[in-house]
Scaffold this motif. Structure first.
Motif, PDB file in Angstrom:
ATOM      1  N   THR A  16       0.700  -1.369  -0.108  1.00  0.00           N
ATOM      2  CA  THR A  16      -0.238  -0.041  -0.090  1.00  0.00           C
ATOM      3  C   THR A  16       0.805   1.307  -0.188  1.00  0.00           C
ATOM      4  O   THR A  16       0.287   2.513  -0.506  1.00  0.00           O
ATOM      5  N   ARG A  17       2.245   0.985   0.418  1.00  0.00           N
ATOM      6  CA  ARG A  17       2.972   2.245   0.504  1.00  0.00           C
ATOM      7  C   ARG A  17       4.608   1.932   0.080  1.00  0.00           C
ATOM      8  O   ARG A  17       4.709   0.641   0.838  1.00  0.00           O
ATOM      9  N   VAL A  18       5.012   2.552  -0.780  1.00  0.00           N
ATOM     10  CA  VAL A  18       6.803   2.278  -0.623  1.00  0.00           C
ATOM     11  C   VAL A  18       7.534   3.415  -0.260  1.00  0.00           C
ATOM     12  O   VAL A  18       7.213   4.675  -0.884  1.00  0.00           O
ATOM     13  N   GLN A  19       8.337   3.443   0.709  1.00  0.00           N
ATOM     14  CA  GLN A  19       9.112   4.365   1.450  1.00  0.00           C
ATOM     15  C   GLN A  19      10.097   4.795   0.189  1.00  0.00           C
ATOM     16  O   GLN A  19      10.779   4.203  -0.347  1.00  0.00           O
ATOM     17  N   ASN A  20      10.227   6.271   0.093  1.00  0.00           N
ATOM     18  CA  ASN A  20      11.394   6.689  -0.664  1.00  0.00           C
ATOM     19  C   ASN A  20      12.658   6.282  -0.610  1.00  0.00           C
ATOM     20  O   ASN A  20      13.172   6.305   0.727  1.00  0.00           O
ATOM     21  N   ASN A  21      13.752   5.835  -1.290  1.00  0.00           N
ATOM     22  CA  ASN A  21      15.130   5.590  -1.131  1.00  0.00           C
ATOM     23  C   ASN A  21      15.121   4.076  -0.312  1.00  0.00           C
ATOM     24  O   ASN A  21      16.057   4.211   0.317  1.00  0.00           O
ATOM     25  N   SER A  22      14.277   3.389  -0.149  1.00  0.00           N
ATOM     26  CA  SER A  22      14.202   2.330   0.607  1.00  0.00           C
ATOM     27  C   SER A  22      14.417   1.038  -0.235  1.00  0.00           C
ATOM     28  O   SER A  22      14.551   1.092  -1.677  1.00  0.00           O
ATOM     29  N   PRO A  23      14.854  -0.125   0.250  1.00  0.00           N
ATOM     30  CA  PRO A  23      15.134  -1.313  -0.334  1.00  0.00           C
ATOM     31  C   PRO A  23      14.202  -1.658  -1.284  1.00  0.00           C
ATOM     32  O   PRO A  23      14.497  -2.026  -2.335  1.00  0.00           O
ATOM     33  N   ALA A  24      13.068  -1.518  -0.894  1.00  0.00           N
ATOM     34  CA  ALA A  24      11.944  -1.817  -1.631  1.00  0.00           C
ATOM     35  C   ALA A  24      11.817  -1.061  -2.893  1.00  0.00           C
ATOM     36  O   ALA A  24      11.612  -1.423  -4.203  1.00  0.00           O
ATOM     37  N   GLU A  25      11.900   0.142  -2.810  1.00  0.00           N
ATOM     38  CA  GLU A  25      11.974   1.036  -4.082  1.00  0.00           C
ATOM     39  C   GLU A  25      13.050   0.898  -5.024  1.00  0.00           C
ATOM     40  O   GLU A  25      12.678   0.752  -6.261  1.00  0.00           O
ATOM     41  N   LYS A  26      14.149   0.458  -4.504  1.00  0.00           N
ATOM     42  CA  LYS A  26      15.537   0.146  -5.310  1.00  0.00           C
ATOM     43  C   LYS A  26      15.210  -1.000  -5.967  1.00  0.00           C
ATOM     44  O   LYS A  26      15.788  -1.349  -7.079  1.00  0.00           O
ATOM     45  N   ALA A  27      14.509  -1.950  -5.576  1.00  0.00           N
ATOM     46  CA  ALA A  27      14.192  -3.255  -6.151  1.00  0.00           C
ATOM     47  C   ALA A  27      12.980  -3.017  -7.125  1.00  0.00           C
ATOM     48  O   ALA A  27      12.864  -4.100  -7.756  1.00  0.00           O
ATOM     49  N   GLY A  28      12.365  -2.069  -7.181  1.00  0.00           N
ATOM     50  CA  GLY A  28      11.340  -2.016  -8.248  1.00  0.00           C
ATOM     51  C   GLY A  28      10.043  -2.385  -7.489  1.00  0.00           C
ATOM     52  O   GLY A  28       8.920  -2.339  -8.656  1.00  0.00           O
ATOM     53  N   ILE A  29       9.764  -2.530  -6.557  1.00  0.00           N
ATOM     54  CA  ILE A  29       8.447  -2.866  -5.987  1.00  0.00           C
ATOM     55  C   ILE A  29       7.403  -1.800  -6.046  1.00  0.00           C
ATOM     56  O   ILE A  29       8.068  -0.656  -5.470  1.00  0.00           O
ATOM     57  N   LYS A  30       6.309  -1.761  -6.343  1.00  0.00           N
ATOM     58  CA  LYS A  30       5.354  -0.668  -6.473  1.00  0.00           C
ATOM     59  C   LYS A  30       4.009  -0.938  -5.740  1.00  0.00           C
ATOM     60  O   LYS A  30       3.987  -2.058  -5.369  1.00  0.00           O
ATOM     61  N   VAL A  31       3.355   0.129  -5.487  1.00  0.00           N
ATOM     62  CA  VAL A  31       2.140   0.114  -4.740  1.00  0.00           C
ATOM     63  C   VAL A  31       1.181  -0.594  -5.547  1.00  0.00           C
ATOM     64  O   VAL A  31       1.108  -0.401  -6.741  1.00  0.00           O
ATOM     65  N   GLY A  32       0.342  -1.729  -4.818  1.00  0.00           N
ATOM     66  CA  GLY A  32      -0.658  -2.388  -5.828  1.00  0.00           C
ATOM     67  C   GLY A  32       0.219  -3.899  -5.885  1.00  0.00           C
ATOM     68  O   GLY A  32      -0.522  -4.898  -6.255  1.00  0.00           O
ATOM     69  N   ASP A  33       1.361  -4.058  -5.860  1.00  0.00           N
ATOM     70  CA  ASP A  33       2.127  -5.370  -5.834  1.00  0.00           C
ATOM     71  C   ASP A  33       1.522  -6.289  -4.874  1.00  0.00           C
ATOM     72  O   ASP A  33       1.562  -5.869  -3.802  1.00  0.00           O
ATOM     73  N   VAL A  34       1.302  -7.498  -5.016  1.00  0.00           N
ATOM     74  CA  VAL A  34       1.028  -8.373  -4.194  1.00  0.00           C
ATOM     75  C   VAL A  34       2.151  -9.611  -4.032  1.00  0.00           C
ATOM     76  O   VAL A  34       2.626 -10.191  -5.116  1.00  0.00           O
ATOM     77  N   VAL A  35       2.747  -9.427  -2.739  1.00  0.00           N
ATOM     78  CA  VAL A  35       3.742 -10.351  -2.462  1.00  0.00           C
ATOM     79  C   VAL A  35       3.349 -11.899  -2.287  1.00  0.00           C
ATOM     80  O   VAL A  35       2.451 -11.870  -1.132  1.00  0.00           O
ATOM     81  N   THR A  36       3.908 -12.707  -3.095  1.00  0.00           N
ATOM     82  CA  THR A  36       3.389 -13.937  -2.912  1.00  0.00           C
ATOM     83  C   THR A  36       4.190 -15.203  -2.302  1.00  0.00           C
ATOM     84  O   THR A  36       3.950 -16.084  -1.696  1.00  0.00           O
ATOM     85  N   LYS A  37       5.402 -14.832  -2.565  1.00  0.00           N
ATOM     86  CA  LYS A  37       6.622 -15.642  -2.099  1.00  0.00           C
ATOM     87  C   LYS A  37       7.797 -14.968  -1.663  1.00  0.00           C
ATOM     88  O   LYS A  37       7.970 -13.884  -2.411  1.00  0.00           O
ATOM     89  N   ILE A  38       8.384 -15.114  -0.742  1.00  0.00           N
ATOM     90  CA  ILE A  38       9.603 -14.857  -0.277  1.00  0.00           C
ATOM     91  C   ILE A  38      10.755 -15.953   0.107  1.00  0.00           C
ATOM     92  O   ILE A  38      10.300 -16.846   0.775  1.00  0.00           O
TER      93      ILE A  38
END
Length: 457
Positions: free
Chosen positions: A293-315
């Motif tokens: 629902t939210r990706v913080q600026n300059n975070s590991p998630a943003e650098k990896a290309g994760i976007k709002v609305g993505d659904v994480v199904t596996k780690i």
């Protein structure tokens, strides 16, 4: 027939017919009769009783009242008395050669003196090695003299229906053993700890059992007894006991032994559970996962290309059923480790790698605090406040509308009673309770006559 009696009969039959699967040294027979005694003989010496001394301030509500002091012409400023308050719990020896004992953080939190009593009656003074309020795990140390430690099971292989035995010091009456089964696995979202992945059992767990051992019929440690769920006003077991899985406890313990604290992974996202309605709206054919629902600026998630609305199904190729599962998975990863994430983006499967970093701990007003507490101004409850003498906690005197706390419903004049189940009364308590880690915290808040547990992610 009473279901409790039925279960005990089933347990008897299980012990009777499963004894052949154990070695002779682990036999469940004693004098030809099915018994847990042979197993417990090797296990109980590794479970200890823990006694703590905390210094608490005690105020006289009448003598401290400014009107009464003036009316009775009592000179000087009111002074609070300091009294020692005792606590109790249990612990498990995990390293007999070095004297390391694992217990719950809430058992030893803010303790000035920790004593350990062994099964054979010996007593030792213990020192704190490290504690993690977010997972409620702590490690203490005693002098290693003829100690017994427990073997560890793989809690990932635990199944609902497996028989387990709880050992601890309920109500301080001394070491006690109770038996039951694994009632459920992966319990989370209970608001007890920041990281929850509990084993649920019907083996009786009561106050004082916290930090004790949950073992299987081989005498292997499968969990650390932590909490109970009961009806309102109940202080004892009603058949819902919760234990931290040993795999999770040992992961935390390794970091406590190495760093004295837990350095948690930071992804930099906010998320919520995926529902059937959201699944249809996003064009996804699954209801399992966690939606960003939210990706913080300059975070590991943003650098990896994760976007709002993505659904994480596996780690790391392991299914993620909900947001709690994702939070636990990320929060228990080692800092600077790289993980693989499978993402469903509008029906398209995307695989990406993310490097998990450590979040920096912030400082505010000269003390270290959890960043999730930023945006608030705190005050100890003083004489001129209406809550004085009626409630113990820390008052929020100002809060920014763009803060995390405000977004989850915390407001000005709310009283923080505890953080991660540890009471707070002084500003310094914020650092003691939450300053050594920057993971999610559970805040117990009072507003008027109502209270609620709020998770700050």
């Amino acid at each position: 027939m009473n279901i409790y009696i039925v279960r005990k009969i089933a347990f008897f039959i299980f012990v009777l017919f499963s004894s052949s699967s154990f070695s002779s040294s682990d036999s469940l027979f004693s004098a030809g009769v099915p018994s847990l005694a042979p197993m417990l003989k090797n296990v109980t010496p590794a479970v200890v009783n823990i006694y703590t001394i905390n210094e608490a301030q005690e105020k006289n509500n009448y003598i401290d009242d400014p009107f009464l002091r003036k009316f009775f012409n009592i000179p000087g400023q009111p002074k609070s008395k300091k009294r020692n308050r005792s606590g109790l719990g249990s612990g498990v020896i995990i390293d007999s050669k070095k004297g390391f004992i694992i217990t719950n953080n809430h058992v030893i939190a803010k303790a000035q003196d920790i004593k350990v009593r062994l099964h054979d009656g010996r007593e030792f003074k213990a020192s704190l090695i490290g504690a993690d309020p977010a997972s409620d795990i702590a490690v203490i140390k005693i002098t290693p003299k003829n100690l017994t430690s427990l073997k560890f099971a793989n809690s990932e292989k635990l199944l609902v229906g497996d028989f387990v035995v709880a050992i601890g010091n309920p109500f301080g009456i001394g070491q006690t053993v109770t038996s039951g089964i694994v009632s459920a696995l992966g319990r989370s979202g209970l608001g007890i700890e920041a990281y929850e992945n509990f084993i649920q059992t019907d083996a009786s767990i009561n106050p004082g059992n916290s930090g004790g051992a949950l073992v299987n019929l081989k005498g292997e440690l499968v969990g650390i007894n932590t909490a109970i769920i009961g009806s309102r006003g109940s202080s004892g077991s009603v058949g819902i006991g919760l234990a931290i899985p040993v795999n999770m406890a040992l992961d935390v313990t390794q970091q406590l032994l190495k760093y004295g604290e837990v350095k948690r992974g930071y992804l930099g996202v906010s998320a919520q559970d995926l529902t059937g309605e959201l699944s249809k709206a996003f064009g996804i054919n699954t209801i399992r996962g966690s939606i960003i629902t939210r990706v913080q600026n300059n975070s590991p998630a943003e650098k990896a290309g994760i976007k709002v609305g993505d659904v994480v199904t596996k780690i790391n190729n392991e299914p993620i059923d909900n947001t709690a599962a994702m939070r636990n998975k990320i929060g228990l990863l080692k800092v600077n480790s790289t993980i693989s994430m499978q993402i469903n983006r509008k029906g398209k499967i995307i695989n990406t790698n993310v490097k998990i970093l450590e979040r920096k701990i912030s400082k505010q007003s000269g003390i270290k605090i959890n960043t999730r507490l930023q945006g608030m101004v705190f005050s100890e409850i003083k004489e001129n406040m209406p809550e004085y003498g009626k409630v113990n906690g820390i008052k929020i005197v100002k809060i920014k509308k763009n803060s995390k706390a405000y977004s989850v419903g915390i407001r000005t004049n709310d009283i923080i009673l505890s953080i991660n189940n540890i009471p707070v009364q002084k500003i310094e308590d914020l650092e003691i309770v939450s300053g050594k880690n920057d993971s999610e915290i559970v805040v117990h808040v009072q507003r008027g006559k109502r209270t609620a547990f709020i998770l700050l992610q």
